[in-house]
Design a protein around this motif. Structure first.
Motif, mmCIF file in Angstrom:
data_model
loop_
_atom_site.group_PDB
_atom_site.id
_atom_site.type_symbol
_atom_site.label_atom_id
_atom_site.label_comp_id
_atom_site.label_asym_id
_atom_site.label_seq_id
_atom_site.Cartn_x
_atom_site.Cartn_y
_atom_site.Cartn_z
ATOM 1 N N SER A 122 12.229 24.121 -4.348
ATOM 2 C CA SER A 122 11.470 24.621 -5.434
ATOM 3 C C SER A 122 9.742 24.814 -5.093
ATOM 4 O O SER A 122 9.222 25.909 -5.381
ATOM 5 C CB SER A 122 11.565 23.915 -6.735
ATOM 6 O OG SER A 122 12.795 23.938 -7.278
ATOM 7 N N ILE A 177 5.388 19.859 -14.597
ATOM 8 C CA ILE A 177 6.511 18.975 -13.927
ATOM 9 C C ILE A 177 6.479 17.647 -14.633
ATOM 10 O O ILE A 177 7.673 17.194 -14.346
ATOM 11 C CB ILE A 177 6.052 18.596 -12.396
ATOM 12 C CG1 ILE A 177 7.434 18.263 -11.640
ATOM 13 C CG2 ILE A 177 4.980 17.695 -12.133
ATOM 14 C CD1 ILE A 177 7.306 18.249 -10.043
ATOM 15 N N ASP A 370 10.287 26.529 -12.523
ATOM 16 C CA ASP A 370 11.030 25.302 -13.439
ATOM 17 C C ASP A 370 12.116 25.952 -14.235
ATOM 18 O O ASP A 370 13.017 25.272 -14.102
ATOM 19 C CB ASP A 370 9.932 24.576 -14.145
ATOM 20 C CG ASP A 370 10.507 23.153 -14.623
ATOM 21 O OD1 ASP A 370 11.140 22.638 -13.975
ATOM 22 O OD2 ASP A 370 10.167 22.891 -15.866
ATOM 23 N N LEU A 375 11.750 22.413 -10.988
ATOM 24 C CA LEU A 375 10.877 21.673 -10.247
ATOM 25 C C LEU A 375 11.129 20.437 -9.730
ATOM 26 O O LEU A 375 10.690 20.256 -8.510
ATOM 27 C CB LEU A 375 9.524 21.991 -10.870
ATOM 28 C CG LEU A 375 8.498 22.909 -10.974
ATOM 29 C CD1 LEU A 375 7.404 22.817 -11.641
ATOM 30 C CD2 LEU A 375 8.299 23.205 -9.411
#
Length: 397
Positions: A122, A177, A370, A375
């Motif tokens: 990612s 995140i 995400d 993520l």
């Protein structure tokens, strides 16, 4: 016509700036827990590799191609078409690769936000998108003939392009995140402070190529940039050291963080201010960046390795300080202290727009990545550590 002396100088500076990227890896690698140290160092190398290919295929053209509406370059240099060994002073190829190492370093700084919890696949996708949609437009605005350059904004070596962009992008990415598992509940102390100090030393060394090399010639302007760089770093190191000393012991991490804050702040100003001004620029950077770190800690924000506090806040101060201390005798433009308040207004507008653009676009990109890929690693992988979970390697092997 090619100047061989300047070409040799910029070649050396390019290599010095490249060394800053593994320097970031070592700096960050020492700040995380041992089980994630390889991961942090590897992220810096991977960021550099991703950006290198992006830059030579189309990124350089987006940044330095002919202007489109003040916002982005065209695609005339795709696959380095027309970028040759000839040039004005230095070869076009050399200018291209000098700018490449800046771009690679900037993405490496952003990895601060995802320490110990990012999924490698990612991150690669995010890094490619971020460099294309955030870094390349900002480079065009400042250095490629975009609206900021047309407005008269001053950014000698990357205060907005590199530092504000990476710092505020790191803040946005950290918000998306989320915190590390256990953050604020148990200790997450640095596992290897000497490694961080070594990384900081490499950054300090490479910064001479970063700032002096931005003169693009072996001349007096490069010498001025070199001198103000070393002064600002020293002032920042001592300012942070003394500020933190009032709250406890004078830490080595505070000292090296202050040096980097001073280096960040002098970056946009290095070709526009005199040596004595760099003392104030570096010292103020050390103090306000330390204050930003304390603010981040009070708010419980896990922007893990403080790219926002040092690069974002320091870069913003540096952009404003350029508008305050610039003097025509150095860079051809006077700032606020020399009777030109308009330059300060331009710097404030430019820096504010870059903050907003970098933060918002990064936040959206992170949300998209995400949603599509995820993520962060699983909680189990985070517990094991990314060295083993993502790379199959360990410092214990």
């Amino acid at each position: 016509m090619i100047d061989t002396g300047s070409t040799a100088f910029v070649l050396i500076c390019t290599a010095m700036v490249m060394l800053m990227t593994p320097g970031v890896g070592l700096f960050y690698g020492g700040l995380v827990r041992r089980k994630n140290s390889i991961s942090m160092i590897a992220l810096a190398f991977i960021a550099f590799a991703v950006v290198t290919l992006q830059w030579v295929i189309f990124g350089y053209s987006l940044a330095f191609g002919s202007d489109i509406g003040g916002l982005i370059g065209n695609l005339e240099y795709v696959f380095l078409n027309g970028v040759c060994m000839d040039g004005d002073g230095i070869p076009d190829l050399l200018f291209m690769v000098f700018q490449l190492v800046f771009a690679g370093l900037t993405l490496a700084i952003v990895t601060s936000a995802v320490a110990e919890r990012v999924k490698l696949s990612s991150f690669i996708i995010f890094g490619l998108l971020w460099t294309t949609l955030v870094y390349d437009p900002l480079a065009h605005w400042a250095w490629g003939g975009g609206w900021a350059a047309q407005l008269g904004a001053l950014d000698f070596a990357g205060g907005t392009v590199v530092h504000i962009s990476s710092g505020f992008s790191a803040l946005a990415l950290a918000l998306v995140i989320g915190k590390r598992v256990g953050f604020g509940q148990y200790s997450m102390e640095p596992h290897n402070i000497p490694m961080t100090l070594l990384g900081g030393a490499l950054l300090w060394f490479g910064w001479f190529g970063f700032n002096a090399g931005s003169a693009l010639a072996a001349n007096g302007l490069a010498a001025n940039a070199f001198v103000v760089t070393i002064i600002a770093a020293a002032a920042g190191a001592l300012a942070w050291l003394f500020a933190s000393w009032t709250r406890g012991k004078p830490s080595s991490l505070g000292m090296i963080s202050g040096a980097i804050a001073g280096l960040v702040a002098i970056t946009p100003a290095a070709g526009f201010v005199e040596p004595m001004a760099s003392i104030a620029i570096g010292a103020v950077a050390g103090i306000i960046c330390y204050g930003a770190l304390l603010f981040r800690m009070r708010k419980g924000l896990d922007e893990s390795l403080d790219a926002w506090a040092i690069h974002g806040v320091g870069g913003f101060w540096g952009a404003l300080a350029t508008g305050v201390f610039a003097v025509a005798a150095v860079g051809g433009v006077d700032g606020l202290l020399y009777g030109n308040p308009g330059q300060f207004v331009i710097q404030l507008a430019d820096a504010s727009i870059v903050v907003l653009y970098a933060f918002v676009v990064t936040f959206v990109l992170a949300k998209v990545v995400d949603a599509v890929l995820g993520l962060r690693v699983s909680e189990e992988e985070e517990y094991v550590g990314l060295d083993i979970a993502q790379h199959g390697e360990s410092t214990l092997m």
